[in-house]
Each structure stands twice: as C-alpha cells, then as structure tokens.
Design a protein around this motif. Structure first.
Motif, PDB file in Angstrom:
ATOM      1  N   LEU A 126      25.513  23.924   5.099  1.00  0.00           N
ATOM      2  CA  LEU A 126      25.446  22.489   5.397  1.00  0.00           C
ATOM      3  C   LEU A 126      26.739  22.053   6.075  1.00  0.00           C
ATOM      4  CD1 LEU A 126      24.177  19.610   4.986  1.00  0.00           C
ATOM      5  CD2 LEU A 126      25.265  19.588   2.728  1.00  0.00           C
ATOM      6  N   VAL A 127      26.590  21.319   7.186  1.00  0.00           N
ATOM      7  CA  VAL A 127      27.735  20.726   7.885  1.00  0.00           C
ATOM      8  C   VAL A 127      27.598  19.208   7.785  1.00  0.00           C
ATOM      9  CG1 VAL A 127      28.946  20.469  10.095  1.00  0.00           C
ATOM     10  CG2 VAL A 127      27.805  22.636   9.548  1.00  0.00           C
ATOM     11  N   LEU A 128      28.656  18.546   7.390  1.00  0.00           N
ATOM     12  CA  LEU A 128      28.672  17.081   7.373  1.00  0.00           C
ATOM     13  C   LEU A 128      29.686  16.594   8.390  1.00  0.00           C
ATOM     14  CD1 LEU A 128      28.747  16.449   3.483  1.00  0.00           C
ATOM     15  CD2 LEU A 128      26.755  16.325   4.997  1.00  0.00           C
ATOM     16  N   THR A 129      29.327  15.563   9.156  1.00  0.00           N
ATOM     17  CA  THR A 129      30.280  14.995  10.117  1.00  0.00           C
ATOM     18  C   THR A 129      29.960  13.526  10.354  1.00  0.00           C
ATOM     19  OG1 THR A 129      31.419  15.405  12.222  1.00  0.00           O
ATOM     20  CG2 THR A 129      29.000  15.522  12.257  1.00  0.00           C
ATOM     21  N   HIS A 130      30.806  12.868  11.144  1.00  0.00           N
ATOM     22  CA  HIS A 130      30.621  11.448  11.433  1.00  0.00           C
ATOM     23  C   HIS A 130      29.330  11.204  12.217  1.00  0.00           C
ATOM     24  CE1 HIS A 130      34.794  10.709  10.256  1.00  0.00           C
ATOM     25  NE2 HIS A 130      35.149  11.732  10.996  1.00  0.00           N
ATOM     26  N   ARG A 131      28.824   9.976  12.148  1.00  0.00           N
ATOM     27  CA  ARG A 131      27.723   9.589  13.026  1.00  0.00           C
ATOM     28  C   ARG A 131      28.287   9.318  14.422  1.00  0.00           C
ATOM     29  NH1 ARG A 131      23.437   5.365  11.381  1.00  0.00           N
ATOM     30  NH2 ARG A 131      25.180   3.957  10.982  1.00  0.00           N
ATOM     31  N   LEU A 176      27.857  11.774   7.758  1.00  0.00           N
ATOM     32  CA  LEU A 176      28.573  11.054   6.712  1.00  0.00           C
ATOM     33  C   LEU A 176      28.183   9.576   6.760  1.00  0.00           C
ATOM     34  CD1 LEU A 176      32.038  12.702   7.452  1.00  0.00           C
ATOM     35  CD2 LEU A 176      30.605  13.162   5.448  1.00  0.00           C
ATOM     36  N   PRO A 177      28.267   8.912   5.609  1.00  0.00           N
ATOM     37  CA  PRO A 177      27.867   7.501   5.581  1.00  0.00           C
ATOM     38  C   PRO A 177      28.885   6.577   6.250  1.00  0.00           C
ATOM     39  CG  PRO A 177      28.682   8.185   3.425  1.00  0.00           C
ATOM     40  CD  PRO A 177      28.649   9.419   4.280  1.00  0.00           C
ATOM     41  N   ASP A 178      28.391   5.525   6.883  1.00  0.00           N
ATOM     42  CA  ASP A 178      29.239   4.438   7.388  1.00  0.00           C
ATOM     43  C   ASP A 178      28.428   3.159   7.301  1.00  0.00           C
ATOM     44  OD1 ASP A 178      27.710   3.891   9.853  1.00  0.00           O
ATOM     45  OD2 ASP A 178      28.458   5.832  10.533  1.00  0.00           O
ATOM     46  N   ASP A 179      29.056   2.045   7.650  1.00  0.00           N
ATOM     47  CA  ASP A 179      28.379   0.747   7.517  1.00  0.00           C
ATOM     48  C   ASP A 179      28.012   0.128   8.855  1.00  0.00           C
ATOM     49  OD1 ASP A 179      28.462   0.678   4.676  1.00  0.00           O
ATOM     50  OD2 ASP A 179      30.617   0.277   4.818  1.00  0.00           O
ATOM     51  N   PHE A 180      28.077   0.908   9.924  1.00  0.00           N
ATOM     52  CA  PHE A 180      27.777   0.325  11.236  1.00  0.00           C
ATOM     53  C   PHE A 180      26.277   0.053  11.369  1.00  0.00           C
ATOM     54  CE2 PHE A 180      31.720   2.725  11.695  1.00  0.00           C
ATOM     55  CZ  PHE A 180      32.553   1.652  12.011  1.00  0.00           C
ATOM     56  N   GLN A 181      25.963  -1.049  11.997  1.00  0.00           N
ATOM     57  CA  GLN A 181      24.580  -1.532  12.072  1.00  0.00           C
ATOM     58  C   GLN A 181      23.913  -1.241  13.417  1.00  0.00           C
ATOM     59  OE1 GLN A 181      23.057  -3.206   9.250  1.00  0.00           O
ATOM     60  NE2 GLN A 181      24.850  -2.165   8.403  1.00  0.00           N
ATOM     61  N   LYS A 182      24.734  -0.973  14.432  1.00  0.00           N
ATOM     62  CA  LYS A 182      24.185  -0.736  15.765  1.00  0.00           C
ATOM     63  C   LYS A 182      24.518   0.676  16.229  1.00  0.00           C
ATOM     64  CE  LYS A 182      24.520  -5.573  17.052  1.00  0.00           C
ATOM     65  NZ  LYS A 182      25.213  -6.577  17.873  1.00  0.00           N
ATOM     66  N   PRO A 183      23.613   1.410  16.853  1.00  0.00           N
ATOM     67  CA  PRO A 183      22.265   0.955  17.219  1.00  0.00           C
ATOM     68  C   PRO A 183      21.302   0.847  16.030  1.00  0.00           C
ATOM     69  CG  PRO A 183      22.558   3.264  17.799  1.00  0.00           C
ATOM     70  CD  PRO A 183      23.889   2.766  17.328  1.00  0.00           C
ATOM     71  N   TYR A 184      21.635   1.445  14.884  1.00  0.00           N
ATOM     72  CA  TYR A 184      20.790   1.281  13.697  1.00  0.00           C
ATOM     73  C   TYR A 184      21.617   1.660  12.477  1.00  0.00           C
ATOM     74  CZ  TYR A 184      20.387   6.353  13.631  1.00  0.00           C
ATOM     75  OH  TYR A 184      20.690   7.689  13.575  1.00  0.00           O
ATOM     76  N   PRO A 224      37.395   6.226  18.235  1.00  0.00           N
ATOM     77  CA  PRO A 224      37.021   7.231  19.247  1.00  0.00           C
ATOM     78  C   PRO A 224      37.092   8.659  18.718  1.00  0.00           C
ATOM     79  CG  PRO A 224      39.115   6.139  19.822  1.00  0.00           C
ATOM     80  CD  PRO A 224      38.499   5.367  18.704  1.00  0.00           C
ATOM     81  N   ASP A 225      38.069   8.950  17.841  1.00  0.00           N
ATOM     82  CA  ASP A 225      38.146  10.311  17.286  1.00  0.00           C
ATOM     83  C   ASP A 225      36.909  10.640  16.444  1.00  0.00           C
ATOM     84  OD1 ASP A 225      40.650  10.652  18.442  1.00  0.00           O
ATOM     85  OD2 ASP A 225      41.762  10.268  16.593  1.00  0.00           O
ATOM     86  N   HIS A 226      36.402   9.643  15.726  1.00  0.00           N
ATOM     87  CA  HIS A 226      35.181   9.869  14.931  1.00  0.00           C
ATOM     88  C   HIS A 226      33.995  10.123  15.870  1.00  0.00           C
ATOM     89  CE1 HIS A 226      36.695   7.398  11.199  1.00  0.00           C
ATOM     90  NE2 HIS A 226      37.585   8.275  11.615  1.00  0.00           N
ATOM     91  N   ARG A 227      33.894   9.290  16.914  1.00  0.00           N
ATOM     92  CA  ARG A 227      32.774   9.450  17.858  1.00  0.00           C
ATOM     93  C   ARG A 227      32.797  10.835  18.505  1.00  0.00           C
ATOM     94  NH1 ARG A 227      34.048   4.040  19.369  1.00  0.00           N
ATOM     95  NH2 ARG A 227      35.104   4.673  21.280  1.00  0.00           N
ATOM     96  N   TYR A 228      33.986  11.274  18.927  1.00  0.00           N
ATOM     97  CA  TYR A 228      34.056  12.550  19.641  1.00  0.00           C
ATOM     98  C   TYR A 228      33.928  13.740  18.688  1.00  0.00           C
ATOM     99  CZ  TYR A 228      35.183   9.733  23.676  1.00  0.00           C
ATOM    100  OH  TYR A 228      35.123   8.807  24.683  1.00  0.00           O
ATOM    101  N   THR A 229      34.338  13.546  17.427  1.00  0.00           N
ATOM    102  CA  THR A 229      34.104  14.600  16.429  1.00  0.00           C
ATOM    103  C   THR A 229      32.597  14.822  16.298  1.00  0.00           C
ATOM    104  OG1 THR A 229      36.138  14.132  15.224  1.00  0.00           O
ATOM    105  CG2 THR A 229      34.378  15.222  13.988  1.00  0.00           C
ATOM    106  N   SER A 230      31.868  13.718  16.180  1.00  0.00           N
ATOM    107  CA  SER A 230      30.410  13.787  16.075  1.00  0.00           C
ATOM    108  C   SER A 230      29.816  14.458  17.313  1.00  0.00           C
ATOM    109  CB  SER A 230      29.846  12.378  15.908  1.00  0.00           C
ATOM    110  OG  SER A 230      28.462  12.425  15.699  1.00  0.00           O
ATOM    111  N   GLN A 231      30.307  14.025  18.469  1.00  0.00           N
ATOM    112  CA  GLN A 231      29.830  14.607  19.735  1.00  0.00           C
ATOM    113  C   GLN A 231      30.087  16.116  19.779  1.00  0.00           C
ATOM    114  OE1 GLN A 231      28.609  12.696  22.768  1.00  0.00           O
ATOM    115  NE2 GLN A 231      27.891  14.790  22.956  1.00  0.00           N
ATOM    116  N   LEU A 232      31.286  16.508  19.348  1.00  0.00           N
ATOM    117  CA  LEU A 232      31.634  17.935  19.390  1.00  0.00           C
ATOM    118  C   LEU A 232      30.753  18.758  18.457  1.00  0.00           C
ATOM    119  CD1 LEU A 232      35.496  17.502  19.609  1.00  0.00           C
ATOM    120  CD2 LEU A 232      34.110  18.830  21.234  1.00  0.00           C
ATOM    121  N   VAL A 233      30.462  18.214  17.274  1.00  0.00           N
ATOM    122  CA  VAL A 233      29.595  18.950  16.343  1.00  0.00           C
ATOM    123  C   VAL A 233      28.174  19.015  16.904  1.00  0.00           C
ATOM    124  CG1 VAL A 233      28.602  18.993  14.005  1.00  0.00           C
ATOM    125  CG2 VAL A 233      31.029  18.415  14.329  1.00  0.00           C
ATOM    126  N   GLN A 234      27.710  17.906  17.482  1.00  0.00           N
ATOM    127  CA  GLN A 234      26.383  17.927  18.108  1.00  0.00           C
ATOM    128  C   GLN A 234      26.331  18.935  19.259  1.00  0.00           C
ATOM    129  OE1 GLN A 234      25.206  14.008  19.364  1.00  0.00           O
ATOM    130  NE2 GLN A 234      25.323  13.155  17.323  1.00  0.00           N
TER     131      GLN A 234
END
Ligand SMILES: [Zn+2]
Length: 273
Positions: A103-108, A151-159, A114-124
């Motif tokens: 199991l791999v867990l990472t940011h949405r 990983l969980p976060d509270d952002f509402q957009k895009p969903y 930006p580091d969270h976004r690109y971490t997610s992008q890199l894992v994807q």
C-alpha cells in the motif's frame, strides 16, 4: 502475512501528520512502515533555512519514526521547489520498486501546497511505470502495481475526499501526538508563528504535548463525524458510532484496485470485529 506500507509525503512531517495513526496500527500488528518526505523541509521556518534546518528536520523525522519503529527517509530536494520532472519520477519509481509496498499513501492531486500537488503527481506518474521493465531498468520492476490511496485533506474542489477506508485511530491517539511532538521546529515554532499564535505555545514538554493534542484530536474527531456512515458500514453500527478519532483514505484509480477483498487485506484492524 507481513504487509508493507509506504507513505510518501512532500515534507518531513506530512506522512505522520496525515496517517500516523494508521502507521502506528500497522506497526503494532508487526507490519513494516516506511515514511518518506520528497523534500528536505529546508524552507519550513521563520528563523532558520537551508542545511541547518534540513539537518534539524531530519533528526525530528527520525525521532518521530522511532516512536513506532518505522524508518523516515528524507529526499534531498529543496522545500518549496519540488517539480514533477522525469528525474524525480525515476526517483519515486526507484523508491516504490525497492520497498515493494502493498500500500502506498500520498497526497491528493489538488492541494494548497505546490510540493503536495507535485508529490501526488509524481506518485501518479510512477504508478503503472513501476511495472514496466524498460523504465529505470537498473532496478527490478514490480510484477503488479501496489494499491495507492490518498491521504485525507479538507479541500472541497474539485470534490471533497471520498473515503474508501476510514480507520479508527482513537486507540493510538497518544502515539500520533508523540510522533508529531518530535517535530519541534514545526508544531511549536514555525506553524504557530505562521498562524500568529506563537505566544500560546507552552514551554514545558508535557504542557506542549497536552497543547498539541487538542487540535490533533479535534481534526481526527471531525473526520470520524464526517465519515460516520463508512465507519458504521465497516465496523458495524455499534462500534462505528463509538469511534471518536479517524483517518480516512481515498482510492487512487492508477494503482491496483482497492476492492472489498483488498480493503480487508490491507486494513485488517478495521475488519477484525
Ligand atoms: Zn507538507
């Protein structure tokens, strides 16, 4: 069977902040946990920066991992400067291949940092590629994709987060606080300073821990309330209603499917009742 959990965050406190309870439950059951930060955290402070801060955060992260007996690996990429480059993708492919996680867990992918976004992008970007022998040929490829979840976060957009699994972490709340307590530079210096509440930080160790526990408990209890129906579904109504602290994870479609059997295999402590 021993499970292998790999948590890939952007900064040297993201893994434990977002999934410390699940990591603690994995370790308590004898499974292997590896926490990773793709940046060295060298910009996360108001007074220090650069190698001095990176060194300090490396020590803090190692101490946090030691609380549950997990390694905490820090990549040497500057904080705030992570980009989804080919070289970084290869690094993440090497990381996943060499650890061979279940199991791999990472940011949405949508996140304020930006580091969270690109971490997610890199894992994807590394998902699927980890199974392709011709890519990064010097590290043996995986026969199958691991399961990847967000990983969980509270952002509402895009969903808002759509949890596939919600884990009762009430029994390991103190472990989570013990882990986060190791990140002195963050939870008692930089983050309260950034939020304008530095004057509230207590001086003594035990007072600090009690002070830190309140927002941690509040955040996790909010998730338990938010995802109560999932808790009732998986733990049963009686126990599900009693959960006070929870971590939640959303399935990533690019890893192996997180179907019902897989959820039971990867989160045995949820389905043990
Ligand atoms: Zn972060």
């Amino acid at each position: 069977m021993t499970l292998r959990l790999l948590i890939i965050g952007a900064h040297p406190d993201d893994a434990d902040y977002a999934a410390g309870g699940t990591a603690a439950l994995y370790r308590a059951a004898g499974h292997v946990v590896h926490m990773v930060s793709l940046t060295n955290g060298d910009a996360g402070h108001h007074k220090y920066a650069g190698p001095e801060l990176a060194r300090r955060r490396r020590v803090e992260a190692a101490a946090s991992g030691a609380v549950i007996g997990a390694a905490y690996e820090i990549f040497d990429i500057h904080d705030g400067q992570l980009l989804p480059t080919l070289e970084n993708r290869w690094q993440v492919i090497r990381l996943i291949r060499s650890f061979r996680p279940d199991l791999v867990l990472t940011h949405r992918p949508n996140d304020y940092h930006p580091d969270h976004r690109y971490t997610s992008q890199l894992v994807q970007d590394a998902a699927y590629m980890v199974t392709v022998p011709a890519v990064v040929p010097e590290v043996p490829h995986l026969e199958r994709d691991p399961v990847i979840a967000y990983l969980p976060d509270d952002f509402q957009k895009p969903y808002p987060l759509e949890p596939a699994v919600v884990v009762d972490v009430g029994g390991v709340l103190d472990k989570i606080v013990d882990m986060l307590h190791c990140h002195t530079s963050q939870f008692y210096e930089w983050l309260p300073c950034n939020r304008g509440i530095i004057a509230e930080v207590p001086a003594g160790e035990s007072e600090r821990k009690a002070w830190l526990k309140k927002p941690v408990q509040k955040r996790l209890s909010r998730r338990a309330d938010l995802y109560r129906e999932v808790l009732r579904r998986d733990y049963g109504v009686e126990r599900g209603d009693k959960v006070r602290c929870a971590e939640a994870f959303e399935a990533c479609e690019y890893g192996a499917p997180l179907d019902d059997d897989t959820r039971r295999r990867l989160f045995p402590f949820v389905f043990s009742m």
